[in-house]
Design an enzyme around this catalytic site. Structure first.
Site, PDB file in Angstrom:
ATOM      1  N   GLY A 603       0.826  -1.195   0.000  1.00 13.78           N
ATOM      2  CA  GLY A 603       0.000   0.000   0.000  1.00 13.78           C
ATOM      3  C   GLY A 603       0.855   1.238   0.000  1.00 13.78           C
ATOM      4  N   PRO A 604       0.230   2.387  -0.211  1.00 11.58           N
ATOM      5  CA  PRO A 604       0.971   3.653  -0.219  1.00 11.58           C
ATOM      6  C   PRO A 604       1.522   3.968   1.167  1.00 11.58           C
ATOM      7  CG  PRO A 604      -1.387   4.050  -0.321  1.00 11.58           C
ATOM      8  CD  PRO A 604      -1.207   2.579  -0.460  1.00 11.58           C
ATOM      9  N   PRO A 605       2.448   4.929   1.241  1.00  5.03           N
ATOM     10  CA  PRO A 605       3.019   5.283   2.556  1.00  5.03           C
ATOM     11  C   PRO A 605       1.966   5.854   3.490  1.00  5.03           C
ATOM     12  CG  PRO A 605       4.358   6.151   0.748  1.00  5.03           C
ATOM     13  CD  PRO A 605       3.092   5.663   0.143  1.00  5.03           C
ATOM     14  N   GLY A 606       2.127   5.515   4.763  1.00  5.21           N
ATOM     15  CA  GLY A 606       1.291   6.102   5.798  1.00  5.21           C
ATOM     16  C   GLY A 606      -0.049   5.457   6.001  1.00  5.21           C
ATOM     17  N   VAL A 607      -0.296   4.270   5.433  1.00  3.15           N
ATOM     18  CA  VAL A 607      -1.607   3.629   5.622  1.00  3.15           C
ATOM     19  C   VAL A 607      -1.601   2.658   6.789  1.00  3.15           C
ATOM     20  CG1 VAL A 607      -2.257   3.913   3.207  1.00  3.15           C
ATOM     21  CG2 VAL A 607      -1.050   1.842   3.913  1.00  3.15           C
ATOM     22  N   LYS A 609       0.885  -0.043   7.436  1.00  2.35           N
ATOM     23  CA  LYS A 609       1.314  -1.427   7.165  1.00  2.35           C
ATOM     24  C   LYS A 609       2.139  -1.979   8.325  1.00  2.35           C
ATOM     25  CE  LYS A 609       3.382  -0.193   3.393  1.00  2.35           C
ATOM     26  NZ  LYS A 609       2.994   1.233   3.422  1.00  2.35           N
ATOM     27  N   SER A 997      -4.143   4.063 -17.963  1.00  3.02           N
ATOM     28  CA  SER A 997      -5.545   4.330 -17.646  1.00  3.02           C
ATOM     29  C   SER A 997      -6.095   5.558 -18.344  1.00  3.02           C
ATOM     30  CB  SER A 997      -5.718   4.474 -16.127  1.00  3.02           C
ATOM     31  OG  SER A 997      -4.924   5.556 -15.662  1.00  3.02           O
ATOM     32  N   LYS A1040      -9.034   6.950  -7.298  1.00  2.00           N
ATOM     33  CA  LYS A1040      -9.544   7.774  -8.399  1.00  2.00           C
ATOM     34  C   LYS A1040     -10.977   8.227  -8.140  1.00  2.00           C
ATOM     35  CE  LYS A1040      -6.651   5.446 -11.848  1.00  2.00           C
ATOM     36  NZ  LYS A1040      -6.627   4.557 -13.025  1.00  2.00           N
TER      37      LYS A1040
END
Length: 1105
Positions: A603-607, A609, A997, A1040
């Protein structure tokens, strides 16, 4: 001192020396006696060393005349043998026409040269007839007298009156009568003059101490540069001071051993020398040097005065110009003819007067008291300093003719000569003519010497006592060990270590192979000496082998309720991740183990993990160990080092087992997607063995070299992206995507977790400081759009820190006083200490980087304490509210100003796409296209990546292929865009854009451009297209859609394949107000985008799916 005794020799040497002296007159003295026959013996090679010995012959009448009488001097000038000739032509015995050897005998004589310059000098070498002013010619030599019996020491015979002498400045310390000193002369003129003086048998000069301690000179240019009081010294021996034979140095020196006879005072500087001169260096001893040959005279090099080597090996001095005869205007008095030959040399000549010690009474009580005290100090120093004692002993032996301790003046000189006092104090002793004053000053110098000796002795005793104490302790400990070992009370250190290893191994369930290795290593250790290097390696290996928790594991908790509670306490949201974790635990509950599972949280940073990994360990009641492999390039960090290397260690996983003490910990491997690769191997490949369930049952570490079972370890890895993880490694992991948080989840996290933590960290736990929910929404919308909450946490921390600063500034120091040291002095007396101050340097430009500023109080120490400072209480009357109106005062202006670039309908050729940013957040990205005259080229700008460029090319190609169907061309065969160029731009050019996309958005922009039809800005689309028009699925839909929701988008066109993902993973709160259109073909996209337009009605017939 040793030199004095060495030069004296036994009485037999006096006799033999006097015999040689009587047989070899030399060019500067009359023939005294006829030569004795001597038996020739082969002589071994001797060093070039010049010395004169004491003879016992009484002064004779010829020796009382001046020393310049020379009836055997050779040379073209042919000195007259009459007294008149001698008196009117002084110094003519020097032959300038050819170089000659420095000798004191005639070249015509065939016997060995005499030793003619050691004190106390004999009548043949020191110029008896100290008067020196008589002009009567010497009578003819008398017949040989009988040899008189030798005495142990003979009285010195030196000229009492010597009005003009060569002045030699001395550096560092003065000379004292009766004590040898060796000096090095570098000035060529002074060296030549000394050699001529030795050749003429007039080895006398005046030595004066330089006033400047740092000055180096061989000549006196100013009479004020030296102390007026010096010594009248005799040159006892000279030898070369250069580096030795074969030296190519152009500036040789001369080492002269001086024996001072009496004190003298300078009355006038008759002739000043050249200022460019070398230094005079005082040497403690006179080393003997081998004779050296003399280079040509134009180089003005030095020679070695030698009188004890064969004639053919003697060096020759450089020739000097013929001295001019004295004129009538400057007549030479008979008393100055002795030194008239020195006028031709560029040296210093001074006129001196003798200084005599004032009469004194030996029985004076003060003098006797001073002498007794000096002798007492001598004894004290001698007891402390063995070298000083040896000096006193040598001097006493050399002065057997008289007892120096019975003569006050000599005792004072002796005390000053052997001490290492200051130069000024020693010069004061030399200048003192009153015996009582001289004794007082010498006693002062000796007292300082005694203090120095006592200090040295104390330091030596301290060091010796420490060493002796340690040695004593060592011996006693060894004896104690031996006694205990004999009594069986205690074994030695090696036995204790072996017993410790056995006890550890007994409590472990080692596999059979590991037990065998342990026994072998333990047996090897028993046969090694403890001091051997191999014993150290073996002991360290056994330490690691017995600290691995073989067969030891902690009890696990697979309770689903407990795990649910822990996960909810630590994290809000992340329902899918929590469900996957609970499923994982349920399988473990049924199977009794979770072996073979490697979880990878992506996942992206700061979530959260890493914190999810901690929560899993807490839910399972497992030990936790974390290490990061980001940037790791060395395989040894995973697999360990070989034991053959110095400082070898096992790998990280073995260190983790030792640290946690169980076989079943949870090991969190952070940043597995950023693992490096260097010259030391590929750590990602090394992780395969550790993470593969089929291989980690027998993981082989390079250091341990025994299989270690890692199957019970639960590995949890974290990564930001999957693209950089090697495929073989990714195949062994079960991936759990942590997509991030929506705005509602961020708001709850900020209210329940981040806000209270930041408030307490800022010291406002009990204060009435509130962050409104509306302000948090503004933070999330305009400051922190990332998927994670790390940036949101930073902003909330900043808000509370700013609030704390304003609160302290508004209330002032009266409400929050700084605690004083004096108030708590009694309470903290036992907890405080002081250290040296290390303040920061000042910011002034001239200040040094490491300079420590001087404080006003002048203190150099800083008080340190172990007592914790207590927090201050904020008054209850303080109320602070952070609202959207004043939020700007705390965090500054908004980072994101607007979500949509086009609010009103944009021109034709503009569409709206949805993108996924690198920070884990989504974004609404407009796409602009325009056409211009050209050659049919396609230009792309906006920092676009390779994939997005290919998507643009595919969209343009599909549009060209279906131009007739789209109504762009009139016929199917009509050429299109041959004379037009297309330019596509995506705003925010500083942000890199990549990914497939944007295919549908690019195609819509091209069709809008060519059909001149505008696109509704409330429609956003995402999806990849193929060359035949299919719409393929993409990722990042949650982020998105969140960005579209934030921007007020009402319709989203997405691939049909992404319908399950959107329906399951996107929260309903985000999907509220948005209409989703799922498509499989670009024709469906165009029908939806241009719904209600005229072109769309024509496409119903021409554009079939």
């Amino acid at each position: 001192m040793n030199l004095f005794g060495r030069l004296r020799g036994p009485p037999s040497s006096f006799r033999s020396s006097s015999t040689r002296l009587s047989s070899d007159p030399g060019p500067s003295r009359p023939r005294l006696y006829r030569a004795r026959p001597a038996t020739k013996h082969p002589q071994p090679p001797r060093r070039s060393f010049n010395s004169s010995t004491v003879t016992d012959f009484p002064p004779t009448q010829p020796l009382r005349y001046p020393r310049w009488v020379n009836n055997t001097a050779p040379g073209p000038s042919k000195l007259a043998r009459s007294p008149t000739s001698t008196a009117t032509s002084p110094g003519e015995g020097h032959v300038p026409s050819r170089p000659h050897q420095v000798r004191m005998d005639s070249p015509d004589d065939k016997s060995a040269p005499p030793e003619s310059s050691a004190p106390p000098s004999s009548s043949s070498s020191s110029g008896d007839g100290s008067d020196g002013s008589s002009s009567d010619p010497p009578p003819s030599p008398p017949p040989d007298p009988p040899v008189q019996p030798q005495t142990s020491i003979s009285k010195q015979s030196v000229p009492e009156i010597y009005p003009e002498v060569l002045a030699l400045p001395i550096a560092r310390r003065p000379l004292f009568p009766g004590f040898y000193k060796a000096v090095v002369v570098r000035n060529p003129a002074v060296v030549a003059a000394i050699k001529e003086m030795m050749r003429r048998g007039q080895p006398y000069l005046g030595a004066f101490l330089l006033k400047d301690e740092h000055a180096d000179s061989d000549v006196i240019t100013d009479i004020n540069s030296v102390h007026p009081v010096g010594v009248f010294a005799q040159i006892t021996s000279v030898f070369a001071a250069n580096t030795g034979p074969g030296s190519d140095s152009k500036e040789e020196g001369l080492t002269a051993v001086l024996y001072p006879h009496r004190r003298i005072r300078i009355t006038d500087l008759v002739k000043a020398g050249d200022a460019s001169s070398a230094s005079v260096k005082v040497e403690p001893d006179v080393p003997a040097k081998e004779p050296e040959s003399v280079p040509p005279k134009e180089q003005s090099e030095q020679t070695t005065v030698a009188s004890a080597v064969p004639e053919e090996s003697l060096p020759t001095p450089p020739s000097s110009p013929e001295p001019s005869a004295p004129t009538k205007e400057q007549p030479l008095s008979p008393s100055l003819l002795q030194t008239s030959f020195l006028q031709q040399y560029n040296i210093s000549i001074v006129r001196v007067d003798n200084l005599a010690t004032q009469p004194y009474n030996k029985d004076d009580q003060y003098i006797r008291a001073f002498m007794s005290e000096i002798v007492s100090v001598f004894k004290d120093i001698a007891q402390l300093n063995p070298l000083f004692r040896d000096q006193i002993t040598n001097f006493s032996i050399n002065q057997v003719a008289s007892n120096v301790f019975d003569e006050p003046d000599k005792l004072a000189d002796f005390a000053a000569a052997v001490s290492t006092g200051e130069v000024g104090e020693l010069q004061d002793v030399l200048e003192s003519l009153v015996v009582e004053d001289r004794l007082r000053k010498a006693l002062l110098v000796l007292k300082k010497e005694l203090i120095n000796a006592q200090l040295q002795s104390k330091l030596s005793r301290d060091v010796d006592s420490k060493i002796a104490k340690r040695q004593r302790e060592y011996y006693l400990m060894e004896q104690l060990k031996g006694i205990k070992k004999e009594l069986g009370m205690e074994s030695d250190g090696k036995d204790k270590i072996i017993e410790k290893f056995k006890e550890r191994a007994a409590s472990l369930k080692m596999p059979e192979g590991v037990r065998k290795v342990f026994d072998e290593e333990l047996n090897k250790l028993t046969h090694l000496e403890p001091a051997a290097s191999e014993a150290n390696v073996t002991r360290n290996y056994l330490e690691w082998l017995t600290q691995i928790p073989w067969g030891q594991h902690s009890k696990e908790n697979y309770s689903i309720g407990h795990a649910q509670k822990v996960l909810d306490e630590d994290h809000y949201g992340l329902k899918d991740v929590k469900d996957r974790i609970l499923e994982f635990l349920a399988v473990g509950k049924l199977r009794g183990t979770v072996e073979g599972k490697i979880i990878c949280l992506v996942g992206p940073p700061g979530v959260g993990k890493t914190s999810i990994g901690k929560s899993i360990a807490r839910a399972l009641d497992r030990q936790f160990f974390r290490f990061s492999v980001g940037g790791l390039t060395d395989v040894a960090e995973i697999k360990g080092h070989r034991r053959t290397y110095v400082g070898a260690l096992p790998g990280k996983i073995i260190q983790a087992l030792k640290r946690v003490g169980t076989e079943n910990p949870l090991v969190l491997i952070d940043e597995v997607d950023k693992i490096g690769r260097g010259h030391n191997g590929d750590p990602a490949s090394a992780l395969l063995e550790m993470l593969d369930p089929e291989q980690n049952t027998a993981f082989l570490d390079h250091y341990m070299d025994v299989p270690v079972d890692l199957s019970r370890v639960l590995f949890v890895c974290t990564a930001n992206v999957l693209d950089t993880i090697p495929a073989p490694l990714l195949d062994r992991m079960e991936v759990l995507e942590v997509s991030g948080y929506v705005s509602e989840e961020k708001a709850v996290i900020a209210d329940k977790y981040l806000g209270p933590q930041a408030k307490e960290a800022s010291g406002l736990k009990d204060a009435d400081v509130q962050l409104d929910a509306s302000a948090i929404d503004v933070l999330i919308k305009y400051y922190c759009r990332e998927s994670g909450v790390r940036n949101l946490k930073k902003h909330i921390d900043k808000i509370y820190r700013k609030a704390a600063l304003k609160l302290v500034q508004d209330l002032g120091e009266d409400v929050f006083p700084e605690p004083t040291v004096a108030a708590n002095k009694d309470e903290t007396h036992d907890k405080t200490t002081t250290v040296e101050k290390q303040d920061a340097p000042t910011n002034e430009p001239a200040a040094s980087e490491t300079a420590t500023p001087v404080k006003e109080d002048g203190s150099t120490e800083r008080v340190v304490t172990t007592e914790q400072r207590k927090p201050m209480k904020v008054p209850e009357t303080v109320h602070v509210r952070i609202t959207p109106e004043n939020l700007k005062d705390y965090v500054g202006p908004p980072v994101y100003h607007k979500d949509r670039l086009y609010v009103s309908p944009p021109p034709a050729g503009v569409s709206t796409g949805l993108g996924y940013l690198g920070n884990g957040s989504g974004a609404v990205m407009p796409i602009e296209a325009t056409t211009m005259p050209g050659k049919g080229g396609l230009q792309l700008t906006g920092k676009l990546g390779e994939v997005i460029r290919e998507s643009a090319q595919i969209a343009l190609s599909w549009t060209k292929a279906h131009a007739y169907e789209l109504g762009i061309t009139a016929t199917a065969d009509e050429q299109f865009l041959n004379d037009r160029d297309i330019h596509v731009h995506m705003p925010e050019g500083s942000i890199g854009k990549e990914g497939p996309s944007a295919g549908t958005a690019l195609l819509s922009a091209f069709v809008s451009l060519f059909t001149k039809t505008k696109i509704n800005p409330d429609i956003a689309m995402t999806g990849e297209i193929s060359l035949v028009g299919q719409v393929l699925p993409v990722g990042g839909l949650k982020e998105k859609i969140l960005a579209a929701h934030r921007a007020g988008i009402k319709t989203i066109i997405a691939p049909e394949a992404n319908r399950p993902d959107i329906e399951e993973n996107v929260p309903e709160s985000v999907k509220t107000g948005i209409r989703f259109v799922y498509v499989e073909d670009v024709r469906q996209v165009l029908q939806e985008v241009f719904r209600g337009e005229e072109v769309a009605e024509r496409w119903k017939d021409t554009l079939s799916s």
